[in-house]
Structures are given as structure tokens and as C-alpha cells.
Write an enzyme that holds these catalytic residues in place. Structure first.
Site, PDB file in Angstrom:
ATOM      1  CB  ILE A 105      -0.969  -0.016   1.210  1.00 25.56           C
ATOM      2  CG1 ILE A 105      -1.964   1.155   1.154  1.00 25.56           C
ATOM      3  CG2 ILE A 105      -0.232  -0.069   2.528  1.00 25.56           C
ATOM      4  CD1 ILE A 105      -3.094   1.049   2.186  1.00 25.56           C
ATOM      5  CB  CYS A 106       1.089   4.127   0.840  1.00 25.64           C
ATOM      6  SG  CYS A 106       1.641   5.836   1.037  1.00 25.64           S
ATOM      7  N   GLY A 107       3.464   4.066  -0.566  1.00 24.27           N
ATOM      8  CA  GLY A 107       4.807   4.116  -1.127  1.00 24.27           C
ATOM      9  C   GLY A 107       5.424   2.772  -1.404  1.00 24.27           C
ATOM     10  CB  THR A 109       2.517   0.726  -4.908  1.00 21.77           C
ATOM     11  OG1 THR A 109       2.493   2.165  -4.794  1.00 21.77           O
ATOM     12  CG2 THR A 109       1.381   0.150  -4.075  1.00 21.77           C
TER      13      THR A 109
END
Length: 207
Positions: A105-107, A109
Site C-alpha cells: 500500500i502507498c509508497g 507500491t
């Protein structure tokens, strides 16, 4: 027979770990028979974005896909300020190669994008141009959705991705991938925690 590895989820932790992004995921995995273990680059304590101090249960070099049902990676400033978290992306590759699910999730990725893990898999993130800035080759596989699961049956391999504002959708995709809830209860869980639909509680209680 179910082995301990089938019911153990590993949560990666590092400095500026984004606390809020996996709370729903880890809490409800734990409530449904999973053991959640934290893994850091080392066993030295880390400090989350919310200022919480966590001492990892194990170091990254002690983690092996065969001992796990899932690797969870959250956002952190380190994903965008250097390659200090790149070892977690490399371990994510070993998990996917072994058919063990990964959820990012978020960074995180962006870390997977830099590792080349999103080039051939459907995925999402905060926004498409955030991942495009990594120079990855997977732009055609980007999906404009709250959260995305690519491949794998329940209990098998697969990759979940989500943006930073979608912790509930992220959890929903993880639960669907692992088969934590059947389809009816999964939909009810999402309505309860995403939409505050109190009527969904009865479904979750089996009434």
C-alpha cells in the site's frame, strides 16, 4: 493439516512506517486465527510515522516465504528518499516467485515498481503518475481503483496493491485473497467498516 506458516502474516516495519494503512488488515487477520509477526531490516526498534516504537520480531534475513502466508508492506518516506527499503522489495519478489501473496500500500507500491514487480501485474497506487515517476514499464497495467488484486486463488499467490487513502479496501482485498471471509461476509465487512452500514454487522455475526 494446516501448518503455522499457513496462518502467519508478516508485517514489514521500518522508520516512518505509516501506522494507519494496515490497522484493519492486521487486526482482523488476528481476530480470524492468524498470527501477525513484524519484520524489520534488523531486530533493532523502529519508529512509526505516528511516533510508536516497534521492536521487530525478526530481521529480514530471517524471513522465508515458506514460513509465511502473506507479506504486508506499507508506505514510509524511505520508499521515495533512497534505496534503504529496497531489500523489502527484493524479498517481495522471492515471495511472489514462491507463490506466496504480497500486499503493498502507498509508497510500497513504488518500491515494487522499481523492483519490476508491477510491470506484468494489474496494480494501483496513490495515482498513476506517482508510479510513472519510478520509470517502471507497467503503466499499461495500472488500474484506477481503490485497491487491486492480481492473480492467485484464495490461500495461494497473488499481489494486492492500494493507495494511501484506502486502508479498508486494502484489507478487503487481502481478506478475499486469503479466503478469510466468504463472499457475503466480505461484502458485509466492507460495508460496515467503509460505509458505516450497521446492518452489515448482522451478516458478519451469521444472523
Amino acid at each position: 493439516m494446516t501448518s503455522s506458516s499457513d496462518r502467519t502474516a508478516h508485517l514489514a516495519v521500518y522508520d516512518t512506517f505509516a501506522d494507519w494503512e494496515t490497522g484493519h488488515t492486521t487486526a482482523h487477520l488476528a481476530q480470524n486465527g492468524y498470527t501477525v509477526r513484524t519484520v524489520g531490516l534488523t531486530r533493532e526498534p523502529v519508529t512509526t510515522m505516528g511516533g510508536l516504537r516497534i521492536r521487530p520480531d525478526l530481521a529480514l534475513d530471517e524471513l522465508h516465504p515458506q514460513d509465511s502466508a502473506l507479506l504486508i508492506l506499507t508506505g514510509a518516506s524511505g520508499w521515495d528518499t533512497g534505496d534503504g527499503l529496497a531489500p523489502f522489495a527484493r524479498v517481495a519478489r522471492s515471495f511472489l516467485d514462491a507463490g506466496v501473496p504480497v500486499a503493498a500500500i502507498c509508497g510500497a507500491t513504488a518500491g515494487l515498481a522499481r523492483e519490476g514487480l508491477l510491470d506484468d501485474r494489474a496494480h494501483t497506487s496513490a495515482i498513476s503518475f506517482y508510479l510513472a515517476a519510478t520509470g517502471y514499464a507497467g503503466g499499461a497495467r495500472y488500474v484506477d481503483a481503490d485497491a487491486v488484486t492480481d492473480g492467485g486463488a484464495a490461500g495461494g499467490g497473488g499481489l494486492v496493491t492500494a493507495g494511501p487513502t484506502e486502508p479498508v479496501a486494502f484489507a478487503r482485498e487481502v481478506f478475499g485473497l486469503l479466503g478469510v471471509y466468504d463472499a457475503k461476509k466480505l461484502e458485509a465487512w466492507y460495508r460496515l467498516f467503509h460505509d458505516s452500514d450497521a446492518s452489515a454487522y448482522e451478516v458478519l455475526q451469521g444472523e
